[in-house]
Every structure is written in structure tokens, then in C-alpha cells.
Design a protein around this motif. Structure first.
Motif, PDB file in Angstrom:
ATOM      1  N   PHE A  96       7.158   7.287   5.045  1.00 35.38           N
ATOM      2  CA  PHE A  96       6.094   8.113   4.480  1.00 35.38           C
ATOM      3  C   PHE A  96       4.872   7.223   4.329  1.00 35.38           C
ATOM      4  N   MET A  97       3.732   7.666   4.859  1.00 40.38           N
ATOM      5  CA  MET A  97       2.551   6.809   4.886  1.00 40.38           C
ATOM      6  C   MET A  97       1.347   7.502   4.272  1.00 40.38           C
ATOM      7  N   ALA A  98       0.385   6.672   3.860  1.00 40.53           N
ATOM      8  CA  ALA A  98      -0.900   7.138   3.339  1.00 40.53           C
ATOM      9  C   ALA A  98      -1.985   6.262   3.931  1.00 40.53           C
ATOM     10  N   ARG A  99      -3.084   6.901   4.375  1.00 41.08           N
ATOM     11  CA  ARG A  99      -4.174   6.172   5.022  1.00 41.08           C
ATOM     12  C   ARG A  99      -5.508   6.600   4.423  1.00 41.08           C
ATOM     13  N   THR A 100      -6.383   5.645   4.201  1.00 40.48           N
ATOM     14  CA  THR A 100      -7.723   5.936   3.710  1.00 40.48           C
ATOM     15  C   THR A 100      -8.760   5.214   4.560  1.00 40.48           C
ATOM     16  N   PHE A 101      -9.878   5.919   4.808  1.00 43.85           N
ATOM     17  CA  PHE A 101     -11.004   5.327   5.530  1.00 43.85           C
ATOM     18  C   PHE A 101     -12.095   4.988   4.517  1.00 43.85           C
ATOM     19  N   LEU A 102     -12.609   3.783   4.653  1.00 40.42           N
ATOM     20  CA  LEU A 102     -13.590   3.295   3.690  1.00 40.42           C
ATOM     21  C   LEU A 102     -15.026   3.534   4.125  1.00 40.42           C
TER      22      LEU A 102
END
Length: 377
Positions: free
Chosen positions: A213-219
């Protein structure tokens, strides 16, 4: 008529009554010389090669294990055999406690100086290896020898596998002396030597498959705060301290934006894959069946994929997404075949989509994390 017969007839015709004894003597001498000359010109049949019944063709390195009777009840034999198979991995012909034959690597386990008495935790481990033409003896002390036969067998298997790999590592370091054209012993073929080198360099569980299970954020400016999804991972460790990894990822985020027509939501779907090259190190655990074994990984790679931004007024289409990344992983073993891993990733999207109306784009730096359940084999 043969030359010997012609010579005999000529002598009989030319000899008189008084010369019979001398003619017979000359006849016998010349006939013997002619027969010897004729025999010398005839080739002798070549003897057929003998096939030794004790020799056997080998395609893989073979190992036999002999446990001294003084260790009965103190070392679990079945657990020892199972642990050795796991530690040395595929490519080895494990023959258990069978009688040793020509070409077999023999592992002999005996009691130490205490003679197997209660409380004596010393052992003698001896390896006789025809591939490297070496024999090595090592004294060991196992704290779990009397506490648990299964734990003692697992610890003994790790020590024996390390000792055997140390011998076969000579085949890797000394390739000129052990070339494929001239193996060290008649029982070892070039194929067997290549497999022994591979076993010496390879870890016990070279393959790992995981689901995360993954989580990704763009800055970057205008990027969605978080994208959640699922990741499928494959890690292969062909050599000690060197591995490669590939993962496939599906992430989704519904982003709230302001359009000219009013507030709306854009469904952002991202499909990507990332190959990477890793360096790694492993620290054996003391739990049963290898539980507690920890490993760390670090490396770099490239993430490439496609992103689709879909709104109620615009069905959208897939656009290219790509950028370099740096990744790290920490894992701990829950048993022989199951691990729990935590992954961290940082990258920079050099190519990414941008929505035509809304202030929404997937470019610039990103961070992601994943919690995965891994099967190792």
C-alpha cells in the motif's frame, strides 16, 4: 599363397637327401622370421575403454551430511537438512545422510572436546570438498545446543553454509587456476564449477515478491497533495550486496479545483513502473526459522508511466510521466519466507501532464512511501 609358403616350397625343391636336416633347420628359421614380420605388420585391436562403476556424471555440486551419534537428540537432523537446503539455495544436489561418493562434498559434524556431555556446547565442523581440493575444520560453540535441537540445527546450518561458501569462493577468486577447460578434479565438470561459484556468490533467498500500500505526494505548485494506490514489487539479489528491483504502481486521487464554470473535481489516475539498481546488506536474526533477520537497501532508478486527468466536462487522455528517483528500503523477516518491508522514494518529474483549464500539474519533486508484505524464496 603366402610368402612363407612360397619360401617353404622353394627350399624343399632345392634341397637334396643329404641336405634334409640343414634344409629343415633353415626352413624353420626363415618361416619364423617371415611369421614375425607378418605379425608385426598386422595392427593389434585396441582395447575397449573401461567404465568405472563408481564414477557418476554430475550436473550440480552435491553435498552429503554426516552427524556423529554423540549429537543425537541435541541437533534435529531434519531441521538441519531443511535449513541447509534453504541457506545454500537452488543449484545444489542435496543428498542428505547418504554414503559419500566420488565428487561429493562432505560435511562432517562431530562433538567437541567435551565428547558430547551435557552442558558442552562445542562442536567440530569439517568440510571435505573435491571441487576446491581443500578440507577445512572449524570449532564452533552453540549456545542453543541443549536448549532447543531445532534452534541448534538452524544455527549449525548457517555456520556450515558460511564455511562451504568460503571454500567455493576460492573458485570465484581463482578463475585462472580453475578454468573451465581444466577443472581441478576429474569428478568436477565445468558446469559443476560454474554452479558452485554461483552458490558462493548468491544469498540464501535471491527472490522477493511483495504487494504494498503506497502514498505519493508532489511538492510542486499546483500538484495534488496525496495520491494513494497499490504497488507490486519484485526484487532479485543475484549477488551479495547487489540487487535490482522493479515495481508496478496504480495510484489515484480526486482533486478539487476551481474552473471557469465553477468548482469541480478532477480524477487523476497514474500508472507507472520503476526499475532500479540497489546495494544491500543483511544482518541475521536470532529468532526461530530466521525471524528477526534485518536488511537495508539503497539505490537509484527511473520511474516512467502515464497519467490521465478526467473531469466531468473533459474525458481526458493519458499523458507521459517520467523522472529519476532515489529509493531506500528496510525489511525485517517474520520467518523463513515472509518479510515486512518499508520503502521510501524521492524523485523529480522531468516530464509530466498539465491540465488545460485548472491549475493542476504533475511536475517537479515527489515523495512516496510504501508498506509491503514480502514473500522471499
Amino acid at each position: 599363397m603366402s610368402p612363407a609358403a612360397l619360401t617353404l616350397a622353394a627350399l624343399l625343391a632345392g634341397s637334396g637327401p643329404g641336405e634334409s636336416s640343414q634344409g629343415e633347420a633353415a626352413l624353420q628359421a626363415r618361416a619364423a622370421a617371415a611369421s614375425a614380420k607378418t605379425d608385426a605388420t598386422e595392427p593389434e585391436p585396441e582395447p575397449e575403454p573401461e567404465v568405472s562403476s563408481s564414477s557418476r556424471a554430475q550436473a550440480r555440486p552435491s553435498l552429503v551430511v554426516h552427524l556423529h551419534p554423540c549429537l543425537d537428540g541435541r541437533v534435529a537432523l531434519e531441521t538441519l537438512h531443511e535449513s541447509l537446503r534453504h541457506e545454500l539455495g537452488a543449484g545444489l544436489e542435496f543428498r542428505g545422510a547418504a554414503a559419500g561418493q566420488a565428487g561429493d562434498t562432505q560435511l562432517l559434524i562431530d562433538c567437541g572436546s567435551g565428547g558430547g556431555s551435557k552442558g558442552d556446547d562445542s562442536l567440530l565442523l569439517r568440510v571435505i570438498d573435491p571441487l576446491s581440493e581443500a578440507a577445512l575444520t572449524r570449532a564452533l560453540r552453540l549456545e542453543a545446543l541443549d536448549a532447543s535441537p531445532e534452534r541448534a540445527a538452524e544455527s549449525l546450518a548457517r555456520s556450515a553454509a558460511a564455511l562451504l561458501r568460503a571454500l567455493w569462493m576460492d573458485l570465484v577468486l581463482d578463475r585462472e587456476a580453475v578454468s573451465d577447460s581444466s577443472p581441478r578434479s576429474p569428478a568436477s565438470s565445468p558446469r559443476v564449477l560454474r554452479r558452485a561459484r554461483r552458490i558462493a556468490r548468491r544469498p540464501s533467498s535471491p527472490w522477493q515478491l511483495g504487494d504494498a500500500f503506497m502514498a505519493r505526494t508532489f511538492l510542486g505548485e499546483g500538484a495534488p497533495a496525496w495520491m494513494l494506490g497499490e504497488q507490486v514489487q519484485a526484487v532479485h539479489r543475484p549477488l551479495r550486496h547487489l540487487a535490482w528491483r522493479a515495481d508496478g504502481e496504480l495510484a489515484f486521487r480526486r482533486v478539487r479545483v476551481d474552473l471557469e464554470s465553477g468548482a469541480s473535481r478532477i480524477n487523476t489516475l497514474m500508472i507507472s513502473a520503476a526499475p532500479s539498481l540497489l546495494g544491500w546488506a543483511e544482518f541475521p536474526g536470532s529468532g526461530p526459522r530466521g525471524a528477526g533477520t534485518a536488511a537495508i537497501y539503497a539505490g537509484a532508478g527511473l520511474r516512467v508511466g502515464a497519467v490521465r486527468m478526467r473531469s466531468p466536462d473533459d474525458p481526458g487522455h493519458f499523458e507521459t510521466f517520467a523522472g529519476p528517483l532515489a529509493t531506500a528500503r528496510a525489511s525485517v523477516s517474520l520467518g523463513r519466507f515472509v518479510r515486512l518491508a518499508l520503502d521510501a522514494e524521492a524523485g523529480w518529474a522531468l516530464i509530466g501532464p498539465e491540465h488545460a483549464e485548472a491549475d493542476l500539474r504533475l511536475r517537479g519533486p515527489w515523495l512516496s512511501g510504501a508498506l509491503s508484505l514480502v514473500s522471499s524464496f
